[in-house]
Design an enzyme around this catalytic site. Structure first.
Site, short mmCIF file in Angstrom:
data_model
loop_
_atom_site.label_atom_id
_atom_site.label_comp_id
_atom_site.label_asym_id
_atom_site.label_seq_id
_atom_site.Cartn_x
_atom_site.Cartn_y
_atom_site.Cartn_z
N MET A 1 -0.25 1.26 5.14
CA MET A 1 -1.03 1.64 6.31
C MET A 1 -2.13 0.63 6.55
O MET A 1 -2.72 0.10 5.62
CB MET A 1 -1.64 3.03 6.08
CG MET A 1 -2.35 3.62 7.27
SD MET A 1 -1.16 4.12 8.54
CE MET A 1 -2.29 4.68 9.81
N HIS B 1 -2.61 -1.11 -3.17
CA HIS B 1 -3.70 -0.15 -3.00
C HIS B 1 -3.37 1.10 -3.81
O HIS B 1 -2.42 1.81 -3.50
CB HIS B 1 -3.87 0.22 -1.53
CG HIS B 1 -4.26 -0.93 -0.66
ND1 HIS B 1 -3.99 -0.96 0.69
CD2 HIS B 1 -4.89 -2.10 -0.94
CE1 HIS B 1 -4.46 -2.08 1.21
NE2 HIS B 1 -4.99 -2.80 0.24
N ASP C 1 -4.66 -4.67 6.17
CA ASP C 1 -5.07 -5.52 5.06
C ASP C 1 -3.94 -6.48 4.69
O ASP C 1 -2.80 -6.07 4.52
CB ASP C 1 -5.44 -4.65 3.85
CG ASP C 1 -6.08 -5.46 2.73
OD1 ASP C 1 -6.74 -6.48 3.03
OD2 ASP C 1 -5.92 -5.07 1.56
N SER D 1 0.85 -1.19 0.00
CA SER D 1 0.00 0.00 0.00
C SER D 1 0.89 1.24 0.00
O SER D 1 1.74 1.37 -0.88
CB SER D 1 -0.95 -0.03 1.20
OG SER D 1 -1.90 1.01 1.12
N THR D 2 0.73 2.12 0.99
CA THR D 2 1.50 3.37 1.02
C THR D 2 3.00 3.10 0.98
O THR D 2 3.52 2.36 1.80
CB THR D 2 1.16 4.17 2.28
OG1 THR D 2 -0.26 4.27 2.41
CG2 THR D 2 1.77 5.55 2.23
#
Length: 345
Positions: free
Chosen positions: A278, A186, A281, A160-161
């Site tokens: 973050m 993401h 998930d 993600s991030t």
């Protein structure tokens, strides 16, 4: 807790006002200043010492990408890019994430304060991120030409991030005949096709945005499309990509958990990897992979932009080993190698 102090940089007075108003609507954020171009921004950074910068891509005197490079080289700090939805804007934004921007949001087609609602969460995440000077991350070692993957092995990666930079680092160490690899990152729908194309240009394997029904092949990497569907692998004689329209999981669509859990159902040799991001998930799905006999790896805290997803997975017992980013490629390839050719660890 002190509010997150933000500097808004955009050449449009209207956009500066809208972004500032959106951020000011959250009591945990303080807009300490605005700037119309990088020259004003440079002076404002020195005078105000903000925690986070929101940065436009197209500006006079110096574009956002050039300014970001200077920031990441001379004074690394969290930056969230604010870009247009044009093809050129998307490519530049991906380049910015590669350089070290923490995240990005798209400028709305119809300007309004509500259109920047997602920016609030991204700014707060950016404030908690770990930003390094450009060039601080060592390159991943490239696999030897003698590498042979297990043709039945499935590799699944969630991020993600900070994932753009992390994935580029990991995948750049993969050979052209890498194990069949699936990825959920993401990312907004407007960026995934361009990101897949970017990975394909710089990595030895073939990288594509996943298409429903596409068969998994050695030497191919499949990136989940953003937005409307979850990315799963359908079981059967020949595993295939499956895009499923259903509700978000853990607040995300596509979800890393959904992808990991689909790999477990294949009952094949498998490796799961959780990278910077973050939230949580992927933690439960990675645990399911490990409990089913799969091998699992996580990015370590020191090299994560945000040590959220890997931390959640590690604390749940889903991660077999945590490694720094530049050491993940060789470790992954070792786990996915043909057993007959695998070296002794």
């Amino acid at each position: 807790m002190n509010p997150v102090r933000v500097l808004v940089v955009d050449d449009s007075l209207t956009m500066r006002g809208l972004i500032s108003a959106a951020l000011k609507s959250d009591p945990e954020i303080e807009v300490v200043g605005t700037a119309a171009d990088p020259i004003e921004a440079r002076a404002a950074i020195k005078a105000l010492n903000p925690d986070v910068i929101t940065l436009d891509v197209e500006m006079p005197n110096m574009n956002g990408l050039e300014f970001l490079e200077k920031i990441m080289r001379l004074r690394p700090m969290p930056v969230v890019m604010v870009s247009t939805l044009t093809a050129a804007g998307t490519d530049v934004t991906l380049a910015a994430l590669e350089i070290g921007a923490v995240d990005a949001v798209a400028k709305p087609a119809v300007a309004s304060v509500d259109a920047f609602h997602d920016l609030i969460g991204k700014v707060k995440t950016a404030a908690r991120s770990r930003v390094r000077a450009r060039g601080d991350t060592p390159a991943a070692a490239v696999a030897p030409s003698t590498y042979r993957p297990d043709p039945n092995h499935i590799l699944a990666i969630g991020s993600s991030t900070g994932g753009v930079e992390a994935l580029l680092t990991v995948l750049s160490g993969f050979p052209a005949n890498c194990p069949a690899t699936i990825i959920t990152q993401h990312m907004p729908a407007t960026f995934t096709a361009s990101f897949a194309a970017r990975l394909d240009r710089v990595c030895a394997p073939t990288v594509t945005e996943a298409v429903d029904g596409a068969p998994l092949k050695t030497g191919h990497i499949y990136l989940a499309p953003g937005g409307a569907t979850h990315f799963e692998i359908a079981s059967g004689m020949s595993p295939r990509c499956r895009l499923v329209a259903s509700d978000p999981v853990n607040g995300h669509r596509p979800s890393v958990d959904v992808m990991f859990e689909s790999v477990v159902r294949l009952k094949r040799p498998m490796t799961g990897v959780i990278l910077t991001g973050m939230g949580k998930d992927g933690a439960k799905g990675l645990l399911a992979m490990r409990e089913a006999g799969g091998r699992t790896l996580g990015q370590d805290e020191a090299t994560c932009v945000v040590y959220g997803m890997p931390k959640a997975a590690f604390e749940l017992g889903a991660v077999e080993r945590q490694l720094p980013l530049h050491r993940l490629s060789p470790a992954i390839l070792e786990l996915c190698a043909d057993p007959a050719a695998r070296s002794v660890a």
